[in-house]
Enzyme design. Sequence first.
Site, mmCIF file in Angstrom:
data_model
loop_
_atom_site.group_PDB
_atom_site.id
_atom_site.type_symbol
_atom_site.label_atom_id
_atom_site.label_comp_id
_atom_site.label_asym_id
_atom_site.label_seq_id
_atom_site.Cartn_x
_atom_site.Cartn_y
_atom_site.Cartn_z
ATOM 1 N N GLU A 73 42.491 24.808 -13.082
ATOM 2 C CA GLU A 73 43.075 25.237 -11.939
ATOM 3 C C GLU A 73 42.233 25.878 -11.055
ATOM 4 O OE1 GLU A 73 45.423 28.771 -12.856
ATOM 5 O OE2 GLU A 73 46.386 28.722 -10.699
ATOM 6 N N CYS A 77 38.477 28.285 -2.851
ATOM 7 C CA CYS A 77 37.575 27.328 -2.290
ATOM 8 C C CYS A 77 37.171 27.604 -1.023
ATOM 9 C CB CYS A 77 38.274 26.018 -2.511
ATOM 10 S SG CYS A 77 37.466 24.573 -1.801
ATOM 11 N N ILE A 79 33.971 27.610 2.316
ATOM 12 C CA ILE A 79 32.463 27.267 2.731
ATOM 13 C C ILE A 79 32.475 28.503 3.719
ATOM 14 C CG2 ILE A 79 30.914 25.663 4.125
ATOM 15 C CD1 ILE A 79 31.441 24.681 1.299
ATOM 16 N N LYS A 86 30.559 20.120 7.672
ATOM 17 C CA LYS A 86 29.273 19.589 7.804
ATOM 18 C C LYS A 86 29.222 18.675 6.654
ATOM 19 C CE LYS A 86 26.541 23.001 10.371
ATOM 20 N NZ LYS A 86 25.528 24.301 9.876
ATOM 21 N N GLY A 87 30.236 18.607 5.733
ATOM 22 C CA GLY A 87 30.395 17.743 4.552
ATOM 23 C C GLY A 87 30.061 18.589 3.226
ATOM 24 N N THR A 90 33.125 18.644 0.628
ATOM 25 C CA THR A 90 33.433 17.389 -0.124
ATOM 26 C C THR A 90 32.241 17.116 -1.181
ATOM 27 O OG1 THR A 90 34.036 16.224 1.794
ATOM 28 C CG2 THR A 90 33.314 14.928 0.270
ATOM 29 N N GLY A 119 45.099 19.382 4.118
ATOM 30 C CA GLY A 119 44.207 18.164 4.845
ATOM 31 C C GLY A 119 42.924 17.839 4.151
HETATM 32 N N1 ACO Z 1 42.249 20.586 7.623
HETATM 33 C C1 ACO Z 1 42.059 19.228 7.604
HETATM 34 N N2 ACO Z 1 41.115 18.765 7.259
HETATM 35 C C2 ACO Z 1 39.906 19.261 7.257
HETATM 36 C C3 ACO Z 1 40.120 20.964 7.053
HETATM 37 C C4 ACO Z 1 41.167 21.376 7.272
HETATM 38 N N3 ACO Z 1 41.281 22.698 7.046
HETATM 39 N N4 ACO Z 1 38.796 21.236 6.510
HETATM 40 C C5 ACO Z 1 37.974 20.119 6.527
HETATM 41 N N5 ACO Z 1 38.573 19.015 6.715
HETATM 42 C C6 ACO Z 1 38.268 17.711 6.522
HETATM 43 C C7 ACO Z 1 37.214 17.312 7.556
HETATM 44 O O1 ACO Z 1 37.533 16.994 8.780
HETATM 45 C C8 ACO Z 1 36.315 16.115 6.857
HETATM 46 O O2 ACO Z 1 37.118 14.720 7.040
HETATM 47 P P1 ACO Z 1 36.177 13.836 7.293
HETATM 48 O O3 ACO Z 1 35.617 13.407 6.015
HETATM 49 O O4 ACO Z 1 37.357 12.653 7.785
HETATM 50 O O5 ACO Z 1 35.128 14.034 8.261
HETATM 51 C C9 ACO Z 1 36.762 16.440 5.387
HETATM 52 O O6 ACO Z 1 37.696 17.324 5.310
HETATM 53 C C10 ACO Z 1 35.806 17.316 4.512
HETATM 54 O O7 ACO Z 1 34.982 17.963 5.119
HETATM 55 P P2 ACO Z 1 33.753 18.943 4.879
HETATM 56 O O8 ACO Z 1 32.935 19.145 5.925
HETATM 57 O O9 ACO Z 1 33.498 18.571 3.562
HETATM 58 O O10 ACO Z 1 34.776 20.224 4.512
HETATM 59 P P3 ACO Z 1 34.025 21.625 4.664
HETATM 60 O O11 ACO Z 1 32.766 21.808 4.258
HETATM 61 O O12 ACO Z 1 34.340 22.497 5.803
HETATM 62 O O13 ACO Z 1 34.995 22.558 3.459
HETATM 63 C C11 ACO Z 1 36.940 23.942 3.575
HETATM 64 C C12 ACO Z 1 36.520 22.504 3.766
HETATM 65 C C13 ACO Z 1 36.499 24.467 2.187
HETATM 66 C C14 ACO Z 1 38.374 23.969 3.495
HETATM 67 C C15 ACO Z 1 36.308 24.916 4.549
HETATM 68 O O14 ACO Z 1 36.721 24.417 5.630
HETATM 69 C C16 ACO Z 1 36.748 26.525 4.265
HETATM 70 O O15 ACO Z 1 36.008 27.182 3.780
HETATM 71 N N6 ACO Z 1 37.776 26.797 5.113
HETATM 72 C C17 ACO Z 1 38.367 28.322 4.863
HETATM 73 C C18 ACO Z 1 38.787 28.769 3.505
HETATM 74 C C19 ACO Z 1 40.039 27.843 3.144
HETATM 75 O O16 ACO Z 1 40.847 27.386 3.799
HETATM 76 N N7 ACO Z 1 39.916 27.385 1.954
HETATM 77 C C20 ACO Z 1 40.878 26.571 1.205
HETATM 78 C C21 ACO Z 1 41.969 27.776 0.861
HETATM 79 S S1 ACO Z 1 42.958 27.029 -0.525
HETATM 80 C C22 ACO Z 1 42.295 27.472 -1.896
HETATM 81 O O17 ACO Z 1 41.153 28.021 -1.854
HETATM 82 C C23 ACO Z 1 42.780 26.971 -3.358
#
Ligand code: ACO
Length: 162
Positions: A73, A77, A79, A86-87, A90, A119
């Site tokens: 579970e 999560c 960043i 910035k990837g 992923t 997303g």
């Molecule tokens: N909505 C839709 N797409 C997204 C989002 C989003 N919020 N965030 C990233 N993506 C997409 C990116 O555009 C990318 O797409 P692509 O592969 O087509 O270019 C893909 O997802 C992966 O992007 P990364 O750069 O690897 O993602 P990132 O390093 O930004 O990490 C994360 C994603 C963890 C959601 C980050 O944006 C973050 O910390 N957000 C704020 C906190 C949050 O919302 N956390 C999740 C809550 S739910 C939980 O914790 C159980």
Amino acid sequence: LKFVCVSNDNIDEHMMWLIGLKNIFARQLPNMPKEYIVRLVMDRGHKSVMVIRRTTVVGGITYRPYVTQKFGEIAFCAITSDEQVKGYGTRLMNHLKQHARDVDGLTHFLTYADNNAVGYFNKQGFTKDIFLEKERWHGYIKDYDGGILMECKIDPKLPYTD
Ligand code: ACO
């Protein structure tokens, strides 16, 4: 840049990383009570996969492995804000899948995703359809109103990291 998986084991460096990660979660998940974040990140039944640059935590995923049920579970999560999209998210998820499969023996992940993160989880192979038999997870993970339950099957063979 390195990816590590640690839990609360009293090793100084690990404790520093867990505190750094807790601070990222507190900032990035403002709807989560801070005491709840601290409690789960420091709980010995939870593990955290983190991205570390030099001595600084860039982000991470905290999860609880249910080893007998073979699923994990994902609790939190995130960043850090200036390193998002910035990837890293992923790559982090790929390290988590590899570790969970090869070290914990898990086959699936479940998480309650925030609306705005659906997303991201979709792109990581999570679906809103739950295929896991309910007996395997019901009563183990707590119902949580603020999110959408999502599932991901871990591929049994795929190399997720290089
Ligand atoms: N909505 C839709 N797409 C997204 C989002 C989003 N919020 N965030 C990233 N993506 C997409 C990116 O555009 C990318 O797409 P692509 O592969 O087509 O270019 C893909 O997802 C992966 O992007 P990364 O750069 O690897 O993602 P990132 O390093 O930004 O990490 C994360 C994603 C963890 C959601 C980050 O944006 C973050 O910390 N957000 C704020 C906190 C949050 O919302 N956390 C999740 C809550 S739910 C939980 O914790 C159980």
